[in-house]
Each structure stands twice: as structure tokens, then as C-alpha cells.
Scaffold this active site. Structure first.
Site, PDB file in Angstrom:
ATOM      1  N   GLY A  31       0.799  -1.226   0.000  1.00 43.61           N
ATOM      2  CA  GLY A  31       0.000   0.000   0.000  1.00 43.61           C
ATOM      3  C   GLY A  31       0.824   1.264   0.000  1.00 43.61           C
ATOM      4  N   LEU A  33       0.460   3.546  -2.264  1.00 41.37           N
ATOM      5  CA  LEU A  33       0.899   3.267  -3.634  1.00 41.37           C
ATOM      6  C   LEU A  33       1.400   4.522  -4.341  1.00 41.37           C
ATOM      7  CD1 LEU A  33      -1.996   0.852  -4.668  1.00 41.37           C
ATOM      8  CD2 LEU A  33       0.202   0.299  -3.605  1.00 41.37           C
ATOM      9  N   HIS A  34       2.324   4.296  -5.269  1.00 43.37           N
ATOM     10  CA  HIS A  34       2.880   5.378  -6.090  1.00 43.37           C
ATOM     11  C   HIS A  34       3.017   4.850  -7.515  1.00 43.37           C
ATOM     12  CE1 HIS A  34       6.510   3.047  -5.684  1.00 43.37           C
ATOM     13  NE2 HIS A  34       6.476   3.187  -4.358  1.00 43.37           N
ATOM     14  N   HIS A  37       4.279   1.243  -8.152  1.00 37.89           N
ATOM     15  CA  HIS A  37       3.218   0.229  -8.099  1.00 37.89           C
ATOM     16  C   HIS A  37       2.340   0.350  -9.343  1.00 37.89           C
ATOM     17  CE1 HIS A  37       4.014   1.189  -3.730  1.00 37.89           C
ATOM     18  NE2 HIS A  37       4.156  -0.126  -3.697  1.00 37.89           N
ATOM     19  N   GLN A 148      11.943  -4.147  -9.878  1.00 34.70           N
ATOM     20  CA  GLN A 148      13.404  -4.306  -9.793  1.00 34.70           C
ATOM     21  C   GLN A 148      13.982  -3.528  -8.607  1.00 34.70           C
ATOM     22  OE1 GLN A 148      15.881  -3.292 -13.304  1.00 34.70           O
ATOM     23  NE2 GLN A 148      17.459  -2.808 -11.775  1.00 34.70           N
ATOM     24  N   LYS A 149      13.257  -2.498  -8.176  1.00 36.58           N
ATOM     25  CA  LYS A 149      13.673  -1.688  -7.016  1.00 36.58           C
ATOM     26  C   LYS A 149      14.075  -2.579  -5.836  1.00 36.58           C
ATOM     27  CE  LYS A 149      13.081   1.654  -3.785  1.00 36.58           C
ATOM     28  NZ  LYS A 149      12.410   0.923  -2.766  1.00 36.58           N
ATOM     29  N   ASP A 150      13.303  -3.660  -5.621  1.00 35.93           N
ATOM     30  CA  ASP A 150      13.621  -4.622  -4.561  1.00 35.93           C
ATOM     31  C   ASP A 150      14.294  -5.826  -5.222  1.00 35.93           C
ATOM     32  OD1 ASP A 150      11.987  -3.563  -1.987  1.00 35.93           O
ATOM     33  OD2 ASP A 150      10.886  -3.117  -3.820  1.00 35.93           O
ATOM     34  N   GLN A 153      14.613  -9.189  -3.489  1.00 32.67           N
ATOM     35  CA  GLN A 153      13.278  -9.799  -3.353  1.00 32.67           C
ATOM     36  C   GLN A 153      12.904 -10.556  -4.629  1.00 32.67           C
ATOM     37  OE1 GLN A 153       9.799  -7.927  -1.276  1.00 32.67           O
ATOM     38  NE2 GLN A 153       9.250  -7.361  -3.356  1.00 32.67           N
ATOM     39  N   SER A 185       9.446   5.351  -3.691  1.00 30.27           N
ATOM     40  CA  SER A 185       9.285   4.439  -2.564  1.00 30.27           C
ATOM     41  C   SER A 185       8.219   5.002  -1.642  1.00 30.27           C
ATOM     42  CB  SER A 185      10.607   4.315  -1.797  1.00 30.27           C
ATOM     43  OG  SER A 185      10.378   3.738  -0.519  1.00 30.27           O
TER      44      SER A 185
HETATM   45  P1  AMP Z   1       5.917  -2.510  -1.593  1.00 33.67           P
HETATM   46  O1  AMP Z   1       4.540  -1.916  -1.505  1.00 33.67           O
HETATM   47  O2  AMP Z   1       7.005  -1.559  -1.215  1.00 33.67           O
HETATM   48  O3  AMP Z   1       6.028  -3.861  -0.916  1.00 33.67           O
HETATM   49  O4  AMP Z   1       6.157  -2.802  -3.132  1.00 33.67           O
HETATM   50  C1  AMP Z   1       5.269  -3.593  -3.866  1.00 33.67           C
HETATM   51  C2  AMP Z   1       5.875  -3.877  -5.211  1.00 33.67           C
HETATM   52  O5  AMP Z   1       6.115  -2.652  -5.899  1.00 33.67           O
HETATM   53  C3  AMP Z   1       7.236  -4.600  -5.108  1.00 33.67           C
HETATM   54  O6  AMP Z   1       7.309  -5.574  -6.130  1.00 33.67           O
HETATM   55  C4  AMP Z   1       8.206  -3.475  -5.333  1.00 33.67           C
HETATM   56  O7  AMP Z   1       9.434  -3.895  -5.862  1.00 33.67           O
HETATM   57  C5  AMP Z   1       7.448  -2.622  -6.336  1.00 33.67           C
HETATM   58  N1  AMP Z   1       7.997  -1.260  -6.352  1.00 33.67           N
HETATM   59  C6  AMP Z   1       8.198  -0.446  -5.294  1.00 33.67           C
HETATM   60  N2  AMP Z   1       8.776   0.715  -5.700  1.00 33.67           N
HETATM   61  C7  AMP Z   1       8.960   0.617  -7.030  1.00 33.67           C
HETATM   62  C8  AMP Z   1       9.515   1.471  -8.032  1.00 33.67           C
HETATM   63  N3  AMP Z   1      10.011   2.673  -7.735  1.00 33.67           N
HETATM   64  N4  AMP Z   1       9.533   1.034  -9.308  1.00 33.67           N
HETATM   65  C9  AMP Z   1       9.030  -0.195  -9.627  1.00 33.67           C
HETATM   66  N5  AMP Z   1       8.484  -1.039  -8.742  1.00 33.67           N
HETATM   67  C10 AMP Z   1       8.454  -0.643  -7.460  1.00 33.67           C
END
Ligand code: AMP
Length: 286
Positions: A31, A33-34, A37, A148-150, A153, A185
Site C-alpha cells: 500500500g 501506492l505510487h 506500483h 526491480q527496485k527490490d 526480493q 518508494s
Molecule cells: P511494496 O509496496 O514496497 O512492498 O512494493 C510492492 C511492489 O512494488 C514490489 O514488487 C516493489 O518492488 C514494487 N515497487 C516499489 N517501488 C517501485 C519502483 N520505484 N519502481 C518499480 N516497482 C516498485
């Protein structure tokens, strides 16, 4: 877009879609979200007939001193972003739905989880792998989208899907950045005016190393030194490592295969991660 909170409702919604032969895409998130996501959801919507997005702040992937309680939330904004990006089903489970009383079975990743963030976040990838395996079993997606940011993971999840024969294709979507290069992020909300320029030094360093690599620099130590230079403005660098893109093992000496240059650092109390891939051209070494 349908919003569901229980696993039973999720399964009931997805069963007929699957029976009709619809391709199901899945985007797991925590969540707030940006557009990072958003890019994952859009790619799923473009490639699949139905896209499931989950929002679940997974307690088992946070350490005791980490930001679980203060993790940012804005459900109304998240719902709008999901709808606009093409989500079919938004899954919003409570913690008790995912981890009912008596829960005790986990997915234990191997050595991929020990490098990089694994050194500083013990148990983190065990929590990630466990919740993603559970979500995969609930959604049963054909494709699942990760950023790819993570980077680590994505490696852990890919390996898990292979090792446990999970019938899902793991798709990795490139990192979405602000215009100046800062990786999007959810935690960027913590950065104030003073901290933001210091946070930017992470991507500045990574891009400097990538530019040098693209100009032919292959010496690992040199690339690391170039990346590190601007990052001295961050408060503490947890790691800045050049690793094999597949095994995540450190690359010593010359970079002669695809490498990931990965960083984790604190800016104030905010922990940020970022990475770039360094890919030698296919003709190299011929
Ligand atoms: P999170 O909500 O931080 O757990 O992220 C959920 C998904 O969104 C994960 O697969 C992250 O790698 C991806 N994500 C987070 N930030 C970015 C970004 N800046 N660019 C691409 N994917 C992202």
C-alpha cells in the site's frame, strides 16, 4: 473494480474467471501506492485479462525495531490509483485473515536471502517468501509482477517459485524514478526538505557507476568507488555491493557478466534501497 477482504470472497470471484480461461495477473503490495506500483499494475493489466492487487502490510517481514506500526497508509488514494491503473480485484486482508491463531508454517529461503539486505534484516525474506507463497496460493496467478527496485526480493521469489514448483511466471518491472532519479518508494514520504537531496545521492552514485560501466569501465573496485563518492552525504551506508545478478555473490575484480550494484542506506531514520544492473554487451569477450 471489486474490493474483497476475505480469502473466501477472493476465491469465489476468481474461480469463474479462471474457468473461462482468463489469464490472471497479480501485484502484491504493502500500500501507500505510487507510480512504481502503478507501473506494475499497468503492465499486468496490459498482459492479463484480470489483475489482482493485494495491499497487506505483512508483519512477519518487519524486524522488531523497524517501521511496521508507522508504515504509511492511505487507503482512499490507493483505491483510486488501483482503479485508474486497471485493477480488477483489490484484496485487502486483515492480519488475522493471513495469519490466523496457530499459524506456524514458513517458507525458508536459502543463500539468496543471506546477502545484501539479509545481513541487516534477519528473517525479512523468510517473511516475504512466506506471505508471497500464501498469496500465490490464494490468487493462483498466471503472472506475478515485482519491481526491480527490490532486486533481492525478485531473486528470492523467482527461486522460491522454481524450488516449490509454483505455477506462476515472475515478471520483473524496471524501477520507476522521479525526474531527478530518486527511486519511488512509499518511504520517501518520510524525507523532509533537508533529507531529500541526501537521499538523491544514492541514485546519483549508482548512475555514475553505470555511466562509467557503459563507457567501458570493468574494474569492480573502481565502479564501487565511483558509486560511493556522492553517497557520503547519506547518514550511513549499510552496504554498497557489486554482486552477480543471478547468484547475488560478490563480484571480485573484473565485471565480466551481468552484475547488480545494490545499495541500502539510512538518510535520517529512513532506510532506502536502490540498485542498477550492469550488463556487458553480448559481443564482449569475443
Ligand atoms: P511494496 O509496496 O514496497 O512492498 O512494493 C510492492 C511492489 O512494488 C514490489 O514488487 C516493489 O518492488 C514494487 N515497487 C516499489 N517501488 C517501485 C519502483 N520505484 N519502481 C518499480 N516497482 C516498485
Amino acid at each position: 473494480m471489486r474490493v474483497v477482504r476475505s480469502i473466501a470472497d477472493l476465491r469465489a470471484l476468481l474461480r469463474p474467471l479462471r474457468e473461462q480461461g482468463h489469464r490472471i495477473g497479480f501485484v502484491p503490495t504493502m500500500g501507500f501506492l505510487h507510480e512504481g506500483h502503478g507501473a506494475l499494475i499497468r503492465q499486468s493489466a496490459a498482459r492479463c485479462d484480470a489483475t489482482v492487487v493485494s495491499i497487506f502490510v505483512n508483519p512477519t517481514q518487519f524486524g522488531p525495531s523497524e517501521d511496521l506500526a508507522s508504515y504509511p497508509r492511505d487507503l482512499e488514494r490507493d483505491q483510486n490509483l488501483c482503479l485508474e491503473a486497471g485493477t480488477t480485484v483489490l484484496f485487502l486482508p486483515e492480519v488475522a485473515e493471513i495469519y490466523p491463531t496457530g499459524f506456524q508454517t514458513h517458507v525458508e529461503p536459502g543463500s539468496l536471502a543471506e546477502a545484501l539486505c539479509g545481513q541487516f534484516r534477519p528473517g525479512h525474506f523468510r517473511g516475504v517468501a512466506t506471505v508471497v507463497a500464501k498469496l500465490f496460493n490464494m490468487v493462483q496467478p498466471d503472472l506475478a509482477f515485482f519491481g526491480q527496485k527490490d532486486y533481492q526480493q525478485t531473486a528470492v521469489i523467482r527461486r522460491m517459485a522454481r524450488d516449490l514448483n509454483l505455477p506462476v511466471d515472475v515478471v520483473v518491472v524496471p524501477t520507476i524514478r522521479e525526474a531527478d532519479g530518486l527511486a519511488l518508494s512509499s518511504r520517501n514520504i518520510y524525507l523532509d526538505e533537508e533529507a531529500r537531496p541526501r537521499a538523491l545521492t544514492l541514485s546519483v552514485g549508482l548512475m555514475a557507476a553505470k555511466a562509467a560501466f557503459d563507457n567501458g569501465e570493468r574494474d569492480g573496485a573502481q565502479l564501487l568507488a565511483l558509486a560511493r563518492q556522492p553517497m557520503t552525504a547519506a547518514d550511513s551506508i549499510q552496504y554498497l555491493d557489486l554482486v552477480d545478478a543471478q547468484s547475488l555473490e560478490p563480484i571480485q575484480g573484473r565485471v565480466d557478466r551481468t552484475a547488480a550494484l545494490c545499495v541500502a542506506a539510512f538518510v535520517g531514520t529512513t532506510r532506502l534501497i536502490d540498485n542498477v544492473l550492469l550488463t556487458p554487451s553480448t559481443t564482449e569477450g569475443n
